[in-house]
Design an enzyme around this catalytic site. Sequence first.
Site, PDB file in Angstrom:
ATOM      1  N   ILE A 133      -7.015  -2.592  -3.160  1.00  0.00           N
ATOM      2  CA  ILE A 133      -7.569  -3.044  -1.867  1.00  0.00           C
ATOM      3  C   ILE A 133      -8.067  -1.836  -1.079  1.00  0.00           C
ATOM      4  CG2 ILE A 133      -7.096  -4.255   0.304  1.00  0.00           C
ATOM      5  CD1 ILE A 133      -4.637  -5.472  -1.004  1.00  0.00           C
ATOM      6  N   LYS A 202       4.465   3.137   1.863  1.00  0.00           N
ATOM      7  CA  LYS A 202       3.111   2.633   2.159  1.00  0.00           C
ATOM      8  C   LYS A 202       2.946   2.294   3.641  1.00  0.00           C
ATOM      9  CE  LYS A 202       2.432   0.897  -2.519  1.00  0.00           C
ATOM     10  NZ  LYS A 202       2.727  -0.228  -3.415  1.00  0.00           N
TER      11      LYS A 202
HETATM   12  N1  LIG Z   1       4.977  -0.262  -7.872  1.00  0.00           N
HETATM   13  C1  LIG Z   1       3.905  -0.479  -6.961  1.00  0.00           C
HETATM   14  C2  LIG Z   1       2.630  -0.042  -7.596  1.00  0.00           C
HETATM   15  C3  LIG Z   1       1.533   0.061  -6.657  1.00  0.00           C
HETATM   16  O1  LIG Z   1       1.572   0.776  -5.666  1.00  0.00           O
HETATM   17  C4  LIG Z   1       3.817  -1.944  -6.588  1.00  0.00           C
HETATM   18  O2  LIG Z   1       4.445  -2.765  -7.261  1.00  0.00           O
HETATM   19  O3  LIG Z   1       3.145  -2.269  -5.601  1.00  0.00           O
HETATM   20 NA    NA Z   2      -5.906   0.821  -1.677  1.00  0.00          NA
END
Ligand SMILES: N[C@@H](CC=O)C(=O)O
Ligand code: NA
Length: 429
Positions: A133, A202
């Site tokens: 995304i 994140k």
């Molecule tokens: N392990 C992460 C991989 C992507 O960032 C997820 O499951 O989102």
């Molecule tokens: Na992204």
Amino acid sequence: MAVKLGILGLGTVGTGTVELLQDKLGRHPLLQEIEIYRVGVRSLTKHRDVELSPEVITTDLEAIVNDPAVDIVVELMGGLEPARTLMLTAIKNGKHVVTANKAAISRFGAEIFTAANEAGVYVMLEAAVGGGIPVIQPLKQSLSVNRIDTIIGIVNGTTNYILTRMQTEGSDFDDVLADAQKLGYAEADPTADVDGLDAGDKISILASLGFDGRINRDDVYCEGIRQVTKTDIAYSAKLGFVIKLLGIAQHLDIDNSQLSVRVHPTLVTTNHPLASINGVYNAILVEGQPIGQVMLFGPGAGAGATASAVASDILNVVAALKTTTPKPNPLLACSHQHYCQIAPISELVTRFYARFLSKDQAGVIGKLGTCFGNYGVSLESVVQTGFQGELAEIVVVTHDVREGDFRQALAEIQGMESIDSIPSILRVL
Ligand SMILES: N[C@@H](CC=O)C(=O)O
Ligand code: NA
Ligand SMILES: NC(=O)C1=CN([C@@H]2O[C@H](COP(=O)(O)OP(=O)(O)OC[C@H]3O[C@@H](n4cnc5c(N)ncnc54)[C@H](OP(=O)(O)O)[C@@H]3O)[C@@H](O)[C@H]2O)C=CC1
């Protein structure tokens, strides 16, 4: 002259990226100008799903980041070290960096971006949040003229995949986790996914971009999905909710001096836009002024989706290298200098869902209500749902309450003779 890549890592994302870069037909023409010059791995004997000539693959990752011929280091190895040191060395050597490593960026972002600004190079991280995304560049560019109020995201594909299958098929947690690992969604250590740490990395990154300041990763409250049971999924459904692992960043107070940045499983009403995001899909709902609500949706993990984000970052750097700007483009670079103030989770004001197991005695619900009332917790609904053996099951949903007050009430309830246990406490959006 071709722009030379030194790729660190040829696992799920590295392989997807090499595949994409080797198959240029129908994609952006600037891809023609990219050469996969070196790829660093741990094992030279492991089978690879992509063809690369033997002189390209090496186990000497230090040599890649120190090689004067390399223009862009693409860090797809994961983990904190040696990824951090290799990125810093690449930057010191004047190389641009593209990374998918949210764990390293959320913890060492200050150090890495300061070094990058000093060296006049870019560190690009579109793949680090929301997989394929586009969310990093939109927050840095298209949405950056807005005042952001809230960012709420399903930002971990593995846990969304697990919760979805538990919900739709009644599957068991461990079986579904094994499938997520086979599909390449999970981190090398899936604890990071399951315990909410990956989502914490994140949402820290998104909060930093949205609220324009650094986030101390240790201040971000993270709770994973281990405590979410099939029983709670079923009760939530009866009450009109689905359970989602959400990363949330928002202003906590009226004068906007403090942020709340957190990750926890959350009951979301079935008509909320995030309620229908299922499987490995992620979505990030951004609310700001004057734009209102924007939701970015797409595949949150997996080889191809993540490769799309990595390759788009590479392309942005290649495009920047083709122009002769004297200073880094501020819409691609990071210029944060201060840290945001993060409030402790006890200051959060939210609704709660709690499930109690009580002895089947008269007046238990009344006692619960009185105790909650003493701490200013008002109840939206109280349902005695059934029995587990000898014990009666009571589910409560509260109105908005300060988390610290709710926890104090729970501590007192826990001590009541008629209460056996409190198996689940979940927040409600
Ligand atoms: N392990 C992460 C991989 C992507 O960032 C997820 O499951 O989102
Ligand atoms: Na992204
Ligand atoms: N998987 C996904 O869907 C997504 C992953 N990410 C992020 O992308 C990054 C990579 O993830 P993923 O591809 O899944 O990971 P993998 O475990 O599949 O791949 C890691 C790669 O890095 C190499 N590697 C790791 N450590 C070293 C080391 N010390 N020295 C040399 N090589 C090393 C491994 O080499 P070898 O092959 O020889 O073992 C392997 O090729 C992580 O930061 C992850 O968080 C981001 C978005 C989505």
